[in-house]
Structure formats: C-alpha cells, structure tokens
Design an enzyme around this catalytic site. Structure first.
Site, mmCIF file in Angstrom:
data_model
loop_
_atom_site.group_PDB
_atom_site.id
_atom_site.type_symbol
_atom_site.label_atom_id
_atom_site.label_comp_id
_atom_site.label_asym_id
_atom_site.label_seq_id
_atom_site.Cartn_x
_atom_site.Cartn_y
_atom_site.Cartn_z
ATOM 1 N N ASP A 36 -28.646 8.014 -22.982
ATOM 2 C CA ASP A 36 -28.598 7.487 -21.617
ATOM 3 C C ASP A 36 -27.481 6.464 -21.373
ATOM 4 O OD1 ASP A 36 -30.773 9.076 -21.213
ATOM 5 O OD2 ASP A 36 -32.244 7.466 -21.208
ATOM 6 N N ARG B 104 -19.443 26.403 -12.879
ATOM 7 C CA ARG B 104 -18.361 26.445 -11.885
ATOM 8 C C ARG B 104 -17.803 27.871 -11.754
ATOM 9 N NH1 ARG B 104 -13.555 23.401 -10.160
ATOM 10 N NH2 ARG B 104 -14.199 21.402 -10.975
ATOM 11 N N MET C 161 -29.678 14.544 -17.537
ATOM 12 C CA MET C 161 -30.631 13.501 -17.954
ATOM 13 C C MET C 161 -30.067 12.107 -17.732
ATOM 14 S SD MET C 161 -32.544 14.685 -21.376
ATOM 15 C CE MET C 161 -34.115 15.510 -21.286
ATOM 16 N N ALA D 103 -16.695 17.494 -10.418
ATOM 17 C CA ALA D 103 -17.763 17.715 -9.417
ATOM 18 C C ALA D 103 -17.347 17.207 -8.039
ATOM 19 C CB ALA D 103 -19.026 16.994 -9.863
HETATM 20 O O1 LIG Z 1 -38.499 14.524 -23.608
HETATM 21 P P1 LIG Z 1 -38.939 13.154 -23.296
HETATM 22 O O2 LIG Z 1 -39.526 12.443 -24.468
HETATM 23 O O3 LIG Z 1 -39.757 13.066 -22.061
HETATM 24 O O4 LIG Z 1 -37.639 12.341 -22.986
HETATM 25 C C1 LIG Z 1 -36.791 12.599 -21.900
HETATM 26 C C2 LIG Z 1 -36.001 11.366 -21.663
HETATM 27 O O5 LIG Z 1 -35.334 11.011 -22.820
HETATM 28 C C3 LIG Z 1 -33.976 10.755 -22.542
HETATM 29 O O6 LIG Z 1 -33.273 11.912 -22.858
HETATM 30 C C4 LIG Z 1 -33.431 9.651 -23.365
HETATM 31 O O7 LIG Z 1 -33.665 9.943 -24.700
HETATM 32 P P2 LIG Z 1 -33.022 9.099 -25.875
HETATM 33 O O8 LIG Z 1 -33.135 7.657 -25.431
HETATM 34 O O9 LIG Z 1 -33.883 9.438 -27.047
HETATM 35 O O10 LIG Z 1 -31.630 9.550 -26.033
HETATM 36 C C5 LIG Z 1 -33.901 10.551 -21.068
HETATM 37 O O11 LIG Z 1 -32.650 10.809 -20.509
HETATM 38 C C6 LIG Z 1 -34.974 11.492 -20.595
HETATM 39 O O12 LIG Z 1 -35.523 11.078 -19.406
#
Ligand SMILES: O=P(O)(O)OC[C@H]1O[C@](O)(COP(=O)(O)O)[C@@H](O)[C@@H]1O
Ligand SMILES: Nc1ncnc2c1ncn2[C@@H]1O[C@H](COP(=O)(O)OP(=O)(O)O)[C@@H](O)[C@H]1O
Length: 304
Positions: free
Chosen positions: A112, A139, A154, A171
């Site tokens: 993130d 694209r 994510m 984008a």
């Molecule tokens: O699959 P889960 O445990 O719900 O996690 C999803 C979440 O984990 C994240 O990928 C972050 O994960 P990390 O901090 O482990 O990299 C977020 O972007 C996403 O919202």
C-alpha cells in the site's frame, strides 16, 4: 518480503548469530511456530513473491492473554531480538514488544505504501508493476472495442498504487481516496477523448473509493461510452519482485540486524531520498502519510 528475510538471515549468520524464523507472523509467535534458519533456508528465494515464512492476521496477539503468550514463547526460545516485517499494524505490535523489553526492529513491507515516515515500502513497486502491466493489456482491448475501462487496484486507504500505476499506464482518470473526485469531470474527460478520436479510455480506481460498477453505469449514462470493469485484486500481492524492491529489502534487512547488534530497539527502517534510514518506531507511526499531489497534478496534465 523474501528478499528481506534472506537479507536478515544472511546478515545474522555473517555475524555469527543464531537465527530462527517465526512462521505466520504474530500468530506463529504465540503458537511457537519457530524454526532454526541457516544459509540454505533462504537459498533461491530472492526472486520469489510472497513470503517463505507465510503471514497471518492475528486477533489473539492483540489481546492481553495472547500478548503474554507471545512474551512467554520469546523467553522459552531464548529470543533476544525480533525483526518484524509488515505494515503499520505489525509495527504497532513491534512497538508493544519493544515496550515490553524485547529488542525489536520494523521493516516496512506493504504494497500500500501507506507509511508516512518512509518514501517507499517493500512490495509497493512490485504491485505497481503488476497493475501497470494489466493496464497496458486492458488498454489494448479498450482500443479495439472503443470502450472505457475501469481498473480497480488495491491500497486499502491509500491511493499510491492507483497514482503510480495510473501514471505509468497513461490513465485518463485516476480516482483515489485522498482527493475528492468529481464524476462530471471523469465523464467530460471521456467525452473529450472520444471527440478527438481517442479509442481507449482508462480510469484507475483505488479500492474503497466507491463501487466500480456504479461508476461504470454513471459513465455509460453520461457519455454513452460502453464501460467495463476489471478488479485486479490479489494478483497485486504476488509475483516476482522488482529489482528496486529487492534492493531496498536487502539494504534494510542488513541494517535491521546491525542495529540490533548495536543494542538498539524500537526502530523503524525506511528509505528517504534513496538512503536507508531508521527512526523511533513511535515517531514513525505518528508521521502521517502525505499524498503526492504534485504527481497527481502531473497525471491530470498529461491526460488532457
Ligand atoms: O486479502 P485481505 O487480507 O483482505 O487484504 C487485502 C488488503 O491488503 C492489502 O493488499 C495490503 O496488504 P499488505 O499490507 O499485506 O501488503 C490492501 O491493499 C488490501 O485492502
Ligand atoms: N494496535 C496493535 N497492537 C498490537 N498488535 C497489533 C496492533 N494492530 C495490529 N497488530 C498486529 O499486527 C498484525 C498485522 O497488522 P495488519 O494491520 O493486519 O497488517 P499490516 O502490518 O500490513 O498493517 C495484526 O494481525 C495484529 O496481530
């Protein structure tokens, strides 16, 4: 993450220190899932995604009882220091351990990039690379069909994956939680692009901002452009790490061990202006993540 694990283990062995791997994060610590590591335990992993130690979210560690169990396991196994790989939740746990007298270091590992004290976290650029590659592929079909495509990426509460992959993928619109978005502006961009003969239209949406299918409906209604949705999901959390991620992981992993050897505790490793640095984990957690508005402006200018 594997590159960081490798760096920690190899640096410890280089310094003649016994080192163990704690499986499944804090959950494994509580349950004593602890394994002796040696040079070959981390052979052939630098290029692999995920983590050989596996990972988990542990509710129990956050309870008083669970935390006590963790401290007991640390005592029983004779552990003199712990290097925690993770995001701010993991760092809060590391801070608690440091406060309880367990020498602890934190290495920022989350796709993130939502930790304010460090320019980048390990895993972020790998996720961006995956998202940018997907945008490139989408694209092509966007052009072929003359559609608009929404790609949800994510980032929990952080728009960095959307911003970086959106810029890399050219984008037309990037929608992030940090900046209030205006649907009329998104629609106007789509119409403007269509009017000047653009066949594709890419909208990168950070998860959590809104429902991508509702957004697609609004765009279709407002522009008459057929709009499709792709949710990239967990594909962003795996795969061969980028060289930059591996280099950061190697440098921070080495430094984390050295800091413990210097008798330090409760430090967060990070990277600022291409240099590995460390600071108090409490201070690190208090530094608010600032969204790169300049970069967001660049994206807007370039997608005119
Ligand atoms: O699959 P889960 O445990 O719900 O996690 C999803 C979440 O984990 C994240 O990928 C972050 O994960 P990390 O901090 O482990 O990299 C977020 O972007 C996403 O919202
Ligand atoms: N405030 C807290 N105090 C102690 N431990 C915590 C705290 N918040 C999270 N943790 C522990 O850290 C683990 C990882 O945190 P989480 O938020 O799931 O991921 P991340 O480290 O990527 O932010 C949690 O499952 C929990 O065991």
């Amino acid at each position: 993450m594997n590159a960081a694990i490798r760096a920690v283990i190899r640096t410890a062995i280089f310094n003649n220190i016994n080192i163990v791997g704690i499986k499944q994060g804090y959950e494994g610590l509580i349950n004593g899932e602890i394994e002796e590591m040696n040079l070959s335990s981390v052979a052939d992993i630098i290029h692999r995604g995920g983590t050989i130690l596996r990972s988990s979210r542990s509710e129990e560690f956050m309870t008083e009882e669970g935390f006590k169990r963790a401290l007991n396991v640390i005592k029983v196994f004779g552990i003199n220091g712990i290097i925690v790989l993770g995001g701010d939740g993991s760092f809060k746990g590391a801070r608690k351990l440091a406060n309880a007298g367990v020498p602890t270091m934190g290495i920022p590992c989350t796709i993130d990039n939502d930790m304010g004290y460090t320019d980048y976290t390990i895993g972020f650029f790998t996720a961006v690379e995956t998202a940018a590659e997907a945008i490139g592929k989408i694209r092509d079909t966007s052009t072929s069909h003359g559609r608009a495509n929404i790609i949800e990426v994510m980032g929990r509460n952080s728009g960095d994956i959307a911003l970086y992959s959106g810029i890399s993928g050219g984008a037309e619109s990037i929608i992030v939680p940090e900046i209030k978005f205006n649907i009329d502006e998104v629609i106007k961009r789509a119409i403007r692009g269509r009017n000047r003969g653009k066949l594709h239209h890419i909208i990168v949406l950070a998860e959590g901002v809104g429902n991508p299918y509702d957004l697609a409906e609004d765009i279709k209604e407002g522009s008459d452009i057929d709009t499709r949705v792709t949710i990239l999901g967990h594909v962003q959390r795996g795969g061969t790490p980028t060289s930059f991620d591996r280099i950061m992981a190697s440098e921070m992993g080495r430094r984390a061990v050295e800091l413990l050897l210097e008798g330090k505790s409760g430090r967060a490793l990070g990277i600022k202006c291409n240099k590995v640095m460390d600071l108090d984990i409490i201070e690190a957690l208090d530094i608010e993540k600032k969204f790169n508005e300049e970069m967001y402006e660049t994206a807007k200018i370039l997608s005119i």
